[in-house]
Design an enzyme around this catalytic site. Sequence first.
Site, PDB file in Angstrom:
ATOM      1  N   HIS A  47     -22.825  29.062 -43.170  1.00 37.94           N
ATOM      2  CA  HIS A  47     -22.280  29.463 -44.633  1.00 37.94           C
ATOM      3  C   HIS A  47     -22.135  28.352 -45.589  1.00 37.94           C
ATOM      4  O   HIS A  47     -22.065  27.332 -45.267  1.00 37.94           O
ATOM      5  CB  HIS A  47     -20.739  30.142 -44.045  1.00 37.94           C
ATOM      6  CG  HIS A  47     -19.854  29.047 -43.408  1.00 37.94           C
ATOM      7  ND1 HIS A  47     -19.182  28.240 -44.326  1.00 37.94           N
ATOM      8  CD2 HIS A  47     -19.477  28.784 -42.222  1.00 37.94           C
ATOM      9  CE1 HIS A  47     -18.312  27.322 -43.363  1.00 37.94           C
ATOM     10  NE2 HIS A  47     -18.814  27.742 -42.149  1.00 37.94           N
TER      11      HIS A  47
ATOM     12  N   ARG B 231     -16.068  34.024 -44.406  1.00 34.88           N
ATOM     13  CA  ARG B 231     -17.109  32.928 -44.938  1.00 34.88           C
ATOM     14  C   ARG B 231     -18.550  33.050 -44.632  1.00 34.88           C
ATOM     15  O   ARG B 231     -19.139  32.837 -45.413  1.00 34.88           O
ATOM     16  CB  ARG B 231     -16.511  31.612 -44.797  1.00 34.88           C
ATOM     17  CG  ARG B 231     -16.284  31.212 -43.310  1.00 34.88           C
ATOM     18  CD  ARG B 231     -15.564  29.613 -43.195  1.00 34.88           C
ATOM     19  NE  ARG B 231     -15.632  29.103 -41.744  1.00 34.88           N
ATOM     20  CZ  ARG B 231     -14.858  29.535 -40.986  1.00 34.88           C
ATOM     21  NH1 ARG B 231     -13.875  30.492 -41.124  1.00 34.88           N
ATOM     22  NH2 ARG B 231     -14.845  28.872 -39.692  1.00 34.88           N
TER      23      ARG B 231
ATOM     24  N   GLU C  98     -17.344  30.726 -35.388  1.00 32.86           N
ATOM     25  CA  GLU C  98     -17.402  29.218 -35.105  1.00 32.86           C
ATOM     26  C   GLU C  98     -16.545  28.799 -34.078  1.00 32.86           C
ATOM     27  O   GLU C  98     -15.502  29.582 -33.462  1.00 32.86           O
ATOM     28  CB  GLU C  98     -16.455  28.646 -36.576  1.00 32.86           C
ATOM     29  CG  GLU C  98     -16.013  27.202 -36.601  1.00 32.86           C
ATOM     30  CD  GLU C  98     -17.461  26.259 -36.354  1.00 32.86           C
ATOM     31  OE1 GLU C  98     -18.161  26.339 -35.201  1.00 32.86           O
ATOM     32  OE2 GLU C  98     -17.723  25.481 -37.196  1.00 32.86           O
TER      33      GLU C  98
ATOM     34  N   HIS D 243     -21.898  29.813 -38.528  1.00 33.94           N
ATOM     35  CA  HIS D 243     -21.142  28.536 -38.502  1.00 33.94           C
ATOM     36  C   HIS D 243     -21.700  27.327 -37.752  1.00 33.94           C
ATOM     37  O   HIS D 243     -22.658  27.584 -37.098  1.00 33.94           O
ATOM     38  CB  HIS D 243     -19.897  28.772 -37.868  1.00 33.94           C
ATOM     39  CG  HIS D 243     -19.068  29.980 -38.315  1.00 33.94           C
ATOM     40  ND1 HIS D 243     -18.417  30.115 -39.515  1.00 33.94           N
ATOM     41  CD2 HIS D 243     -19.366  31.133 -37.892  1.00 33.94           C
ATOM     42  CE1 HIS D 243     -17.769  31.182 -39.525  1.00 33.94           C
ATOM     43  NE2 HIS D 243     -18.540  31.939 -38.706  1.00 33.94           N
TER      44      HIS D 243
END
Length: 208
Positions: A12, A63, A90, A160
């Site tokens: 991202h 995100r 993440e 991520h």
Amino acid sequence: MSMNRTLVLVRHGQSEWNAKNLFTGWKNPDLTPLGVEEARRAGRELRKLDLLFSVGFTSALLRAQHTLQLIFEELGQSNVPTVKDRALNERHYGDLSGLNKDEAREKWGEEQVRLWRRSYDVPPPGGESLKDTVARVVPFYVQRILPPVMRGERVLVAAHGNSLRALCMVLEQMTPESVTTLELATGVPIIYKLNADSTVASKTVLEH
């Protein structure tokens, strides 16, 4: 057919907490204006290669979802089917989440924080190690991401740093030691072409 077995990974764009040097993990900040531009630039770079996608995968976090959306907008592919799953989240940073990285070093010490961030199997308090992240990412890759790639479809994953490390570890057959040193820049697409046995035929990093 081998040239059509394409998997593209993108970390991202810069998030609001990246900009503040905070441990983010499963917290849910959006992109900064720079992060928006990084995502759009990734889309433009892919468009130059005439890469269009059959499906997109992303995490349960804003995100990464926003990054995927912006890339597809730049590709003129806003209606591509998208799968959102926490398996691609993440790494969970537990008690470190929301802390400034410098403050964490002051509290726990440079060496301890480095161990939590860069070791393979030492989790921060209340959080996940990279090994834990690999354990949830890899089954999702095998069951959901890999099958369309092997059918000859082009697949885009926006996720991520650590969930993408897990994917790179599988794709490139990296060791636990080598994957912890892998750096993935925000908004930079990595294009993998796969062989018929799902091994990597080629890897291209679209540096800005």
